[in-house]
Structure formats: structure tokens, C-alpha cells
Design a protein around this motif. Structure first.
Motif, PDB file in Angstrom:
ATOM      1  N   LEU A  12       1.096  -0.912  -0.039  1.00 14.84           N
ATOM      2  CA  LEU A  12      -0.372   0.208  -0.174  1.00 14.84           C
ATOM      3  C   LEU A  12       0.943   1.415  -0.073  1.00 14.84           C
ATOM      4  O   LEU A  12       0.951   1.982  -0.461  1.00 14.84           O
ATOM      5  N   ALA A  13       1.622   0.986   1.082  1.00 17.18           N
ATOM      6  CA  ALA A  13       2.970   1.950   0.763  1.00 17.18           C
ATOM      7  C   ALA A  13       2.932   2.656  -0.553  1.00 17.18           C
ATOM      8  O   ALA A  13       3.200   3.893  -0.975  1.00 17.18           O
ATOM      9  N   VAL A  14       3.906   1.621  -1.403  1.00 20.11           N
ATOM     10  CA  VAL A  14       4.106   1.483  -2.249  1.00 20.11           C
ATOM     11  C   VAL A  14       3.678   2.075  -3.546  1.00 20.11           C
ATOM     12  O   VAL A  14       4.130   3.051  -4.278  1.00 20.11           O
ATOM     13  N   MET A  15       2.659   1.833  -3.614  1.00 18.33           N
ATOM     14  CA  MET A  15       1.525   2.548  -3.984  1.00 18.33           C
ATOM     15  C   MET A  15       1.362   4.460  -4.377  1.00 18.33           C
ATOM     16  O   MET A  15       1.443   4.793  -5.353  1.00 18.33           O
ATOM     17  N   GLU A  60       3.185 -15.597  -8.843  1.00 21.47           N
ATOM     18  CA  GLU A  60       3.440 -14.046  -8.935  1.00 21.47           C
ATOM     19  C   GLU A  60       2.244 -13.157  -9.649  1.00 21.47           C
ATOM     20  O   GLU A  60       2.031 -12.318  -9.975  1.00 21.47           O
ATOM     21  N   GLU A  61       1.700 -14.046 -10.533  1.00 25.25           N
ATOM     22  CA  GLU A  61       0.103 -14.269 -11.082  1.00 25.25           C
ATOM     23  C   GLU A  61      -0.705 -13.040 -10.099  1.00 25.25           C
ATOM     24  O   GLU A  61      -1.366 -12.475 -10.771  1.00 25.25           O
ATOM     25  N   LEU A  62      -0.709 -13.781  -9.038  1.00 26.38           N
ATOM     26  CA  LEU A  62      -1.583 -13.188  -7.782  1.00 26.38           C
ATOM     27  C   LEU A  62      -0.931 -12.336  -7.373  1.00 26.38           C
ATOM     28  O   LEU A  62      -2.011 -11.468  -7.049  1.00 26.38           O
ATOM     29  N   GLY A  63       0.237 -12.081  -7.283  1.00 32.19           N
ATOM     30  CA  GLY A  63       0.045 -10.623  -7.013  1.00 32.19           C
ATOM     31  C   GLY A  63       0.280  -9.382  -7.720  1.00 32.19           C
ATOM     32  O   GLY A  63      -0.145  -8.730  -7.300  1.00 32.19           O
ATOM     33  N   ASP A  64       0.547  -9.839  -9.401  1.00 29.12           N
ATOM     34  CA  ASP A  64      -0.400  -9.156  -9.971  1.00 29.12           C
ATOM     35  C   ASP A  64      -1.346  -8.614  -9.678  1.00 29.12           C
ATOM     36  O   ASP A  64      -2.362  -7.638 -10.447  1.00 29.12           O
ATOM     37  N   VAL A  65      -2.254  -9.808  -9.546  1.00 25.24           N
ATOM     38  CA  VAL A  65      -4.073  -9.427  -9.655  1.00 25.24           C
ATOM     39  C   VAL A  65      -3.377  -8.234  -8.292  1.00 25.24           C
ATOM     40  O   VAL A  65      -4.778  -7.475  -7.868  1.00 25.24           O
ATOM     41  N   LEU A  66      -3.646  -8.755  -7.402  1.00 22.89           N
ATOM     42  CA  LEU A  66      -3.625  -7.926  -5.932  1.00 22.89           C
ATOM     43  C   LEU A  66      -3.160  -6.508  -6.264  1.00 22.89           C
ATOM     44  O   LEU A  66      -3.954  -5.826  -6.111  1.00 22.89           O
ATOM     45  N   LEU A  67      -1.919  -6.591  -7.259  1.00 17.48           N
ATOM     46  CA  LEU A  67      -1.381  -5.203  -7.690  1.00 17.48           C
ATOM     47  C   LEU A  67      -2.381  -4.661  -7.694  1.00 17.48           C
ATOM     48  O   LEU A  67      -3.160  -2.550  -7.700  1.00 17.48           O
ATOM     49  N   GLN A  68      -3.634  -4.698  -8.820  1.00 21.74           N
ATOM     50  CA  GLN A  68      -4.527  -3.969  -9.690  1.00 21.74           C
ATOM     51  C   GLN A  68      -6.083  -3.769  -8.851  1.00 21.74           C
ATOM     52  O   GLN A  68      -6.630  -3.034  -9.151  1.00 21.74           O
ATOM     53  N   ALA A  73      -7.656   0.526  -5.384  1.00 20.60           N
ATOM     54  CA  ALA A  73      -8.420   0.699  -3.871  1.00 20.60           C
ATOM     55  C   ALA A  73      -7.348   2.410  -3.514  1.00 20.60           C
ATOM     56  O   ALA A  73      -7.953   3.645  -3.445  1.00 20.60           O
ATOM     57  N   GLN A  74      -6.280   2.741  -4.264  1.00 17.52           N
ATOM     58  CA  GLN A  74      -5.832   3.800  -3.681  1.00 17.52           C
ATOM     59  C   GLN A  74      -6.413   5.330  -4.575  1.00 17.52           C
ATOM     60  O   GLN A  74      -6.255   6.288  -4.799  1.00 17.52           O
ATOM     61  N   MET A  75      -6.568   4.917  -6.070  1.00 23.81           N
ATOM     62  CA  MET A  75      -7.003   6.089  -6.522  1.00 23.81           C
ATOM     63  C   MET A  75      -8.520   6.124  -6.184  1.00 23.81           C
ATOM     64  O   MET A  75      -8.250   7.065  -6.755  1.00 23.81           O
ATOM     65  N   ALA A  76      -8.949   5.810  -5.731  1.00 26.83           N
ATOM     66  CA  ALA A  76     -10.326   5.955  -4.996  1.00 26.83           C
ATOM     67  C   ALA A  76     -10.281   6.391  -4.467  1.00 26.83           C
ATOM     68  O   ALA A  76     -10.941   7.099  -3.181  1.00 26.83           O
TER      69      ALA A  76
END
Length: 121
Positions: A12-15, A60-68, A73-76
């Protein structure tokens, strides 16, 4: 001794940092619509990893889905609409509500009972 942050707190902090005024120009420019198809692409890649029984790729792909999820959520959050905490709390509460046979006093004997209960809920 400093307490190590949880991985989700780091993410969350990185995003938030990527979207900050002094962050990444590409990340700053994105909006819900501009990245909407990325979620679909990442889910397809996750499905491919699952079908290939590739645990490394699946992680890795679960991480990519979580990133989405985190990105949206960050934009919201920036718009004052909702944040990741609300998203996570909402799904946790929904899971508890929809599983009274686990978290409450309802008894079911099998998967069929779970489905019947699901229809009632």
C-alpha cells in the motif's frame, strides 16, 4: 527492536508513493478506466499458471491481481470514495455473513447444504 511492517502495508505504501506528486509519471497519469483491462489480463495469466500447475508463476500472478486491487483502491482513496481497508473489510464481512455454518450456529452436513444455505442468504 523495530517491528517489521506487514507485506500488505509495504504494498500500500509503495502504491501511494508511485501515485504521489513526486512519484512515477506513468502511475500518476492512470485512472480507473485506463487500467481496467489490466485486471482481466492478469486474471487470464493467473488462470494459465493454475492450469499449468506452476506454483511459482501462480504466486507471481496472484501478486499482479492484487496489484490491480491496490491500484484501484489507491485511486479511489485519492478521490475520497473508499480505500483498501474498506475493500478488505467488506469482503471479510461478506465471507463471514455468507458462512454461518463456519462462523455462526448454523449446521450443514455437506456441500449440498452449503449451496442450499447460500441460496437462502
Amino acid at each position: 527492536m523495530e517491528k517489521k511492517k506487514k507485506a500488505i502495508e509495504d504494498l500500500l505504501a509503495v502504491m501511494a508513493r508511485l501515485r504521489a506528486p513526486d512519484g512515477c509519471p506513468w502511475d500518476q497519469k492512470q485512472n480507473h478506466k485506463s487500467i481496467r483491462l489490466n485486471a482481466i489480463e492478469e486474471v487470464y495469466e493467473l488462470v494459465d499458471a493454475i492450469e499449468a500447475n506452476d506454483d511459482v508463476e501462480m504466486a507471481e500472478e496472484l501478486g499482479d491481481v492484487l496489484l490491480q486491487v491496490v491500484f484501484h483502491a489507491q485511486m479511489a482513496k485519492e478521490r475520497g470514495a473508499f480505500d483498501f481497508e474498506q475493500v478488505a473489510r467488506g469482503i471479510a464481512d461478506k465471507l463471514v455473513r455468507r458462512h454461518p455454518h463456519v462462523f455462526g450456529d448454523v449446521e450443514v452436513k455437506d456441500v449440498g447444504g452449503v449451496w442450499r444455505q447460500w441460496e437462502e442468504i
